[in-house]
Scaffold this active site. Sequence first.
Site, PDB file in Angstrom:
ATOM      1  N   HIS A  20     -52.208 -33.870   6.692  1.00 45.56           N
ATOM      2  CA  HIS A  20     -51.247 -34.812   8.073  1.00 45.56           C
ATOM      3  C   HIS A  20     -52.317 -34.911   9.373  1.00 45.56           C
ATOM      4  CE1 HIS A  20     -47.676 -34.636   5.591  1.00 45.56           C
ATOM      5  NE2 HIS A  20     -48.087 -33.301   5.323  1.00 45.56           N
ATOM      6  N   MET A  53     -40.975 -29.222   0.392  1.00 49.03           N
ATOM      7  CA  MET A  53     -40.938 -29.110   1.461  1.00 49.03           C
ATOM      8  C   MET A  53     -40.216 -29.990   2.706  1.00 49.03           C
ATOM      9  SD  MET A  53     -43.500 -25.394   1.580  1.00 49.03           S
ATOM     10  CE  MET A  53     -43.782 -25.384  -0.343  1.00 49.03           C
ATOM     11  N   SER A  54     -39.754 -31.116   2.464  1.00 51.26           N
ATOM     12  CA  SER A  54     -39.907 -32.109   3.260  1.00 51.26           C
ATOM     13  C   SER A  54     -38.956 -33.419   3.040  1.00 51.26           C
ATOM     14  CB  SER A  54     -41.114 -32.629   3.748  1.00 51.26           C
ATOM     15  OG  SER A  54     -41.433 -33.933   2.638  1.00 51.26           O
ATOM     16  N   SER A 107     -49.055 -35.172   1.654  1.00 50.13           N
ATOM     17  CA  SER A 107     -49.374 -34.878   1.853  1.00 50.13           C
ATOM     18  C   SER A 107     -50.035 -35.380   0.873  1.00 50.13           C
ATOM     19  CB  SER A 107     -49.564 -32.986   1.272  1.00 50.13           C
ATOM     20  OG  SER A 107     -48.340 -32.466   2.025  1.00 50.13           O
ATOM     21  N   HIS A 126     -51.860 -25.463  -1.547  1.00 48.86           N
ATOM     22  CA  HIS A 126     -51.661 -26.567  -1.494  1.00 48.86           C
ATOM     23  C   HIS A 126     -53.341 -27.479  -1.761  1.00 48.86           C
ATOM     24  CE1 HIS A 126     -50.349 -29.172   1.843  1.00 48.86           C
ATOM     25  NE2 HIS A 126     -51.150 -29.348   2.320  1.00 48.86           N
ATOM     26  N   TYR A 152     -40.984 -25.623   7.993  1.00 47.81           N
ATOM     27  CA  TYR A 152     -41.258 -24.464   8.416  1.00 47.81           C
ATOM     28  C   TYR A 152     -42.624 -24.724   9.047  1.00 47.81           C
ATOM     29  CZ  TYR A 152     -45.772 -27.224   5.845  1.00 47.81           C
ATOM     30  OH  TYR A 152     -46.460 -28.130   4.820  1.00 47.81           O
ATOM     31  N   GLU A 153     -43.280 -25.986   9.860  1.00 48.32           N
ATOM     32  CA  GLU A 153     -43.994 -25.613  10.900  1.00 48.32           C
ATOM     33  C   GLU A 153     -43.231 -24.512  11.649  1.00 48.32           C
ATOM     34  OE1 GLU A 153     -46.906 -28.890  11.232  1.00 48.32           O
ATOM     35  OE2 GLU A 153     -45.338 -29.519   9.837  1.00 48.32           O
ATOM     36  N   ASN A 183     -48.008 -30.570  -8.680  1.00 48.57           N
ATOM     37  CA  ASN A 183     -48.463 -29.545 -10.272  1.00 48.57           C
ATOM     38  C   ASN A 183     -46.779 -29.579 -10.144  1.00 48.57           C
ATOM     39  OD1 ASN A 183     -47.204 -29.187  -7.163  1.00 48.57           O
ATOM     40  ND2 ASN A 183     -46.077 -26.853  -7.786  1.00 48.57           N
ATOM     41  N   HIS A 214     -42.870 -30.394   9.588  1.00 48.13           N
ATOM     42  CA  HIS A 214     -41.531 -29.772   8.433  1.00 48.13           C
ATOM     43  C   HIS A 214     -41.330 -28.540   9.566  1.00 48.13           C
ATOM     44  CE1 HIS A 214     -45.504 -31.101   6.563  1.00 48.13           C
ATOM     45  NE2 HIS A 214     -44.898 -30.926   5.297  1.00 48.13           N
ATOM     46  N   ALA A 224     -45.230 -34.804  -1.793  1.00 44.93           N
ATOM     47  CA  ALA A 224     -45.908 -34.060  -2.972  1.00 44.93           C
ATOM     48  C   ALA A 224     -44.832 -33.029  -3.413  1.00 44.93           C
ATOM     49  CB  ALA A 224     -47.211 -34.053  -2.058  1.00 44.93           C
TER      50      ALA A 224
END
Length: 292
Positions: free
Chosen positions: A72, A227-228, A41, A265, A96-97, A251, A94, A124
């Site tokens: 992306h 998350m990746s 990201s 995000h 989550y998609e 973050n 990902h 990220a």
Amino acid sequence: MSESNNNRTQTGTSYEEIQSLANGILSKVKGRPNIGIICGSGLGKLVDVVTDQEIIPYKDIPGFPISTVPGHEGKLVFGKLSGKSVVLMQGRVHCYEGYPPQKIAVPVRTMKMMGVKTLIVTNAAGGINRDFKVGDLMIIKDHVNLAGFAGVNPLVGLNDERFGPRFPAMSNCYDLKYRQLARSILKELNYQDFMREGVYSMMVGPAFETVTECKLLSILGVDATGMSTVPEVLVARHCGLKVFGMSLITNECVMEYDSEQFANHEEVLETGKKRSENVKNFFSIFIEKIEV
Ligand code: HPA
């Protein structure tokens, strides 16, 4: 999609399908890359330092998963980086998609089939380690596949030995020589102030972690979370690719119950923009110097 005939979990895309995907892509480009790069990201700007570009949008590759997330782009970029032949994934998919983890294997196995020997992954991530600051670059030294604890692993299913072994080892997952090289380059560039090395963990998302989950990750020895990356690295190691990984800390994960801070995000993309020059400088030298 091939499915077993005795009700076991589907194996994902078959060896032959990956072969035809790879051949189809190679028939459209002159590039013959031996380094693959997956941009996380806000880190897709790395493409700016790629010359002799040949671009194929994912949507033009039948069977290739398409990223749906802002930041992306969804392009495969072939070209030269510091004189070396690379293929860069500008944008990844990902879990989550809604993609099964086996689908995340497709681009990595396709790269392998196209001749890639080394996979570079960037992402990220939220800082769990309290010494980490927004904008830090973390060399990934290991990962915790937390999603795997819940059965999310791209290697689940029937195993085709032509890809790799049933039970692949995951020690030295993130190549030691690459990590040593990365440390020396970051020092040379005078990036010590924001250079880190640590453990990455992956939860599926898309919700950011709760305060207690962040505390748990900290107890586990995790330095940064996202998350990746982990599914791609598992697949890469399974098929014998050498791996280098880097997280950009976008973050600081919230660890106090009464905090009014929250992850978002936009902050992730903003930090990516701010560090993009440093990231480009680092990878230009890293790719020039790595042994594939
Ligand atoms: N958590 C999970 N994924 C992330 C984060 C985070 O705090 N920041 C960027 N990706």
